[in-house]
Design a protein around this motif. Sequence first.
Motif, mmCIF file in Angstrom:
data_model
loop_
_atom_site.group_PDB
_atom_site.id
_atom_site.type_symbol
_atom_site.label_atom_id
_atom_site.label_comp_id
_atom_site.label_asym_id
_atom_site.label_seq_id
_atom_site.Cartn_x
_atom_site.Cartn_y
_atom_site.Cartn_z
ATOM 1 N N GLU A 56 0.765 -1.259 -0.049
ATOM 2 C CA GLU A 56 0.020 0.019 -0.009
ATOM 3 C C GLU A 56 1.037 1.312 0.076
ATOM 4 O OE1 GLU A 56 -3.974 -1.714 2.320
ATOM 5 O OE2 GLU A 56 -2.082 -1.179 3.611
ATOM 6 N N VAL A 57 1.880 1.124 0.830
ATOM 7 C CA VAL A 57 2.752 2.459 0.827
ATOM 8 C C VAL A 57 3.461 2.524 -0.672
ATOM 9 C CG1 VAL A 57 4.757 3.162 1.718
ATOM 10 C CG2 VAL A 57 3.288 2.424 3.474
ATOM 11 N N GLN A 58 3.748 1.541 -1.200
ATOM 12 C CA GLN A 58 4.316 1.714 -2.459
ATOM 13 C C GLN A 58 3.457 2.263 -3.360
ATOM 14 O OE1 GLN A 58 5.003 -1.865 -5.137
ATOM 15 N NE2 GLN A 58 6.994 -1.726 -4.984
ATOM 16 N N GLU A 59 2.229 1.683 -3.472
ATOM 17 C CA GLU A 59 1.123 2.229 -4.476
ATOM 18 C C GLU A 59 0.898 3.643 -4.098
ATOM 19 O OE1 GLU A 59 -2.029 -0.410 -3.838
ATOM 20 O OE2 GLU A 59 -1.189 -2.207 -5.034
ATOM 21 N N GLU A 60 0.718 4.142 -2.951
ATOM 22 C CA GLU A 60 0.126 5.438 -2.821
ATOM 23 C C GLU A 60 1.356 6.506 -3.026
ATOM 24 O OE1 GLU A 60 -2.631 6.613 -1.738
ATOM 25 O OE2 GLU A 60 -3.423 4.631 -2.388
ATOM 26 N N SER A 61 2.503 5.902 -2.572
ATOM 27 C CA SER A 61 3.868 6.913 -2.966
ATOM 28 C C SER A 61 4.103 7.144 -4.363
ATOM 29 C CB SER A 61 5.107 6.455 -1.861
ATOM 30 O OG SER A 61 5.434 5.131 -2.724
ATOM 31 N N ARG A 62 3.676 5.988 -5.185
ATOM 32 C CA ARG A 62 3.861 6.189 -6.666
ATOM 33 C C ARG A 62 2.737 7.230 -7.041
ATOM 34 N NH1 ARG A 62 5.633 -0.114 -8.066
ATOM 35 N NH2 ARG A 62 7.797 0.378 -8.162
ATOM 36 N N LYS A 63 1.775 7.212 -6.630
ATOM 37 C CA LYS A 63 0.544 7.983 -6.964
ATOM 38 C C LYS A 63 0.887 9.437 -6.918
ATOM 39 C CE LYS A 63 -3.379 4.631 -6.337
ATOM 40 N NZ LYS A 63 -4.468 4.459 -5.179
ATOM 41 N N ILE A 64 1.556 9.756 -5.563
ATOM 42 C CA ILE A 64 2.039 11.140 -5.243
ATOM 43 C C ILE A 64 3.073 11.532 -6.080
ATOM 44 C CG2 ILE A 64 2.768 12.514 -3.248
ATOM 45 C CD1 ILE A 64 1.449 10.798 -1.426
ATOM 46 N N ALA A 65 3.841 10.633 -6.405
ATOM 47 C CA ALA A 65 5.319 10.615 -7.344
ATOM 48 C C ALA A 65 4.779 11.043 -8.752
ATOM 49 C CB ALA A 65 5.957 9.586 -7.405
ATOM 50 N N SER A 66 3.610 10.393 -9.326
ATOM 51 C CA SER A 66 3.088 10.750 -10.280
ATOM 52 C C SER A 66 2.488 12.115 -10.697
ATOM 53 C CB SER A 66 2.246 9.536 -10.994
ATOM 54 O OG SER A 66 1.703 9.772 -12.460
ATOM 55 N N GLY A 67 1.683 12.194 -9.700
ATOM 56 C CA GLY A 67 1.067 13.500 -9.330
ATOM 57 C C GLY A 67 2.010 14.939 -9.470
ATOM 58 N N LEU A 68 3.192 14.596 -8.417
ATOM 59 C CA LEU A 68 4.171 15.606 -8.713
ATOM 60 C C LEU A 68 4.896 15.917 -9.996
ATOM 61 C CD1 LEU A 68 6.279 14.673 -5.404
ATOM 62 C CD2 LEU A 68 5.072 16.615 -5.766
ATOM 63 N N ILE A 69 5.074 14.889 -10.716
ATOM 64 C CA ILE A 69 5.573 14.892 -12.175
ATOM 65 C C ILE A 69 4.579 15.718 -13.009
ATOM 66 C CG2 ILE A 69 6.363 13.718 -14.404
ATOM 67 C CD1 ILE A 69 7.350 11.386 -12.326
ATOM 68 N N ALA A 70 3.253 15.017 -12.871
ATOM 69 C CA ALA A 70 2.179 16.066 -13.813
ATOM 70 C C ALA A 70 1.847 17.385 -13.268
ATOM 71 C CB ALA A 70 0.760 15.247 -13.322
ATOM 72 N N ALA A 71 2.318 17.779 -12.176
ATOM 73 C CA ALA A 71 2.264 19.117 -11.558
ATOM 74 C C ALA A 71 3.634 19.943 -12.287
ATOM 75 C CB ALA A 71 2.457 19.305 -10.073
ATOM 76 N N GLY A 72 4.746 19.243 -12.609
ATOM 77 C CA GLY A 72 5.729 20.058 -13.293
ATOM 78 C C GLY A 72 6.893 19.492 -12.606
ATOM 79 N N ALA A 73 7.068 18.789 -11.909
ATOM 80 C CA ALA A 73 8.297 18.561 -11.035
ATOM 81 C C ALA A 73 9.300 17.787 -11.967
ATOM 82 C CB ALA A 73 8.120 17.612 -9.780
ATOM 83 N N LYS A 74 10.600 18.320 -12.015
ATOM 84 C CA LYS A 74 11.513 17.707 -13.049
ATOM 85 C C LYS A 74 12.525 17.277 -12.004
ATOM 86 C CE LYS A 74 11.588 21.584 -16.323
ATOM 87 N NZ LYS A 74 10.114 22.135 -15.674
ATOM 88 N N ALA A 75 13.172 16.183 -12.536
ATOM 89 C CA ALA A 75 14.230 15.459 -11.983
ATOM 90 C C ALA A 75 15.334 16.244 -11.383
ATOM 91 C CB ALA A 75 14.908 14.478 -12.760
ATOM 92 N N GLY A 76 15.569 16.313 -10.163
ATOM 93 C CA GLY A 76 16.494 17.133 -9.398
ATOM 94 C C GLY A 76 15.995 18.421 -8.719
ATOM 95 N N ASP A 77 14.557 18.637 -8.667
ATOM 96 C CA ASP A 77 14.005 19.705 -8.131
ATOM 97 C C ASP A 77 14.131 19.495 -6.687
ATOM 98 O OD1 ASP A 77 13.345 21.209 -10.376
ATOM 99 O OD2 ASP A 77 11.134 20.566 -10.550
ATOM 100 N N HIS A 78 14.100 20.617 -5.896
ATOM 101 C CA HIS A 78 13.887 20.452 -4.499
ATOM 102 C C HIS A 78 12.679 20.651 -4.026
ATOM 103 C CE1 HIS A 78 18.405 21.878 -4.225
ATOM 104 N NE2 HIS A 78 18.391 20.945 -4.980
ATOM 105 N N ILE A 79 12.005 19.721 -2.977
ATOM 106 C CA ILE A 79 10.683 19.820 -2.781
ATOM 107 C C ILE A 79 10.869 19.649 -1.196
ATOM 108 C CG2 ILE A 79 8.576 18.780 -2.739
ATOM 109 C CD1 ILE A 79 9.187 17.537 -5.593
#
Length: 222
Positions: A56-79
Amino acid sequence: MKTARLKPVVQRRARLEQRYPAWRTLTIAQLQDRATLEHPERPLILTGGRSMTYREVQEESRKIASGLIAAGAKAGDHIALLMANFPEFILVKLAIARAACTCVPVNYLLHGEALGYVLAQSDSRFVVTMDGWNGLDYLADLDALAPSLPGLEARFLLQTGQGSAQTCETLADLAARATPASDAELARREAAADGNAISDIIYTSGTTGRPKGAMLTHDMVL
């Protein structure tokens, strides 16, 4: 009922050396994936009222990660991550790693100018924050600091009910941003993940001067 006793340290060390004969450089997300393969239904997060398995942690963290990318997060960005000891801290921390970004964990006792300094000095592009905690109103602080933080493009919210009543994208909203394109980009970034990349920028307390950010790789954290 008998209490389980740990085996002697020498035996436990020998077992670890047998299981992991050579050190392998991983990201924190890769280590979580590895554990998920072995124990998908074993609890990873346990609180008084909540339980989440490795899967469940793997699945939920992947959803949030994909959301960050959709929001414009680029590799190396500081969050920046401004959050107390909630299960969501783990989910977001892993999500940031999966998106190949760098996490800036912020001391949640900081407010006002001290908070603004860390967010500005770290070049944080996004912040994932609580609305409030123990009398501190982070959303009000972020509103006041906005003119001095031109590089902070977005904030995403964990609702605790203790801060300003504002309309702000929640973590659920962030996860819902995910698209097939962001999922594909996430898969590409996960496949190319490097344990020697910067995982975290941890700030000193600043007792005798301005806080300083220490850059830690995933390998250093593990």
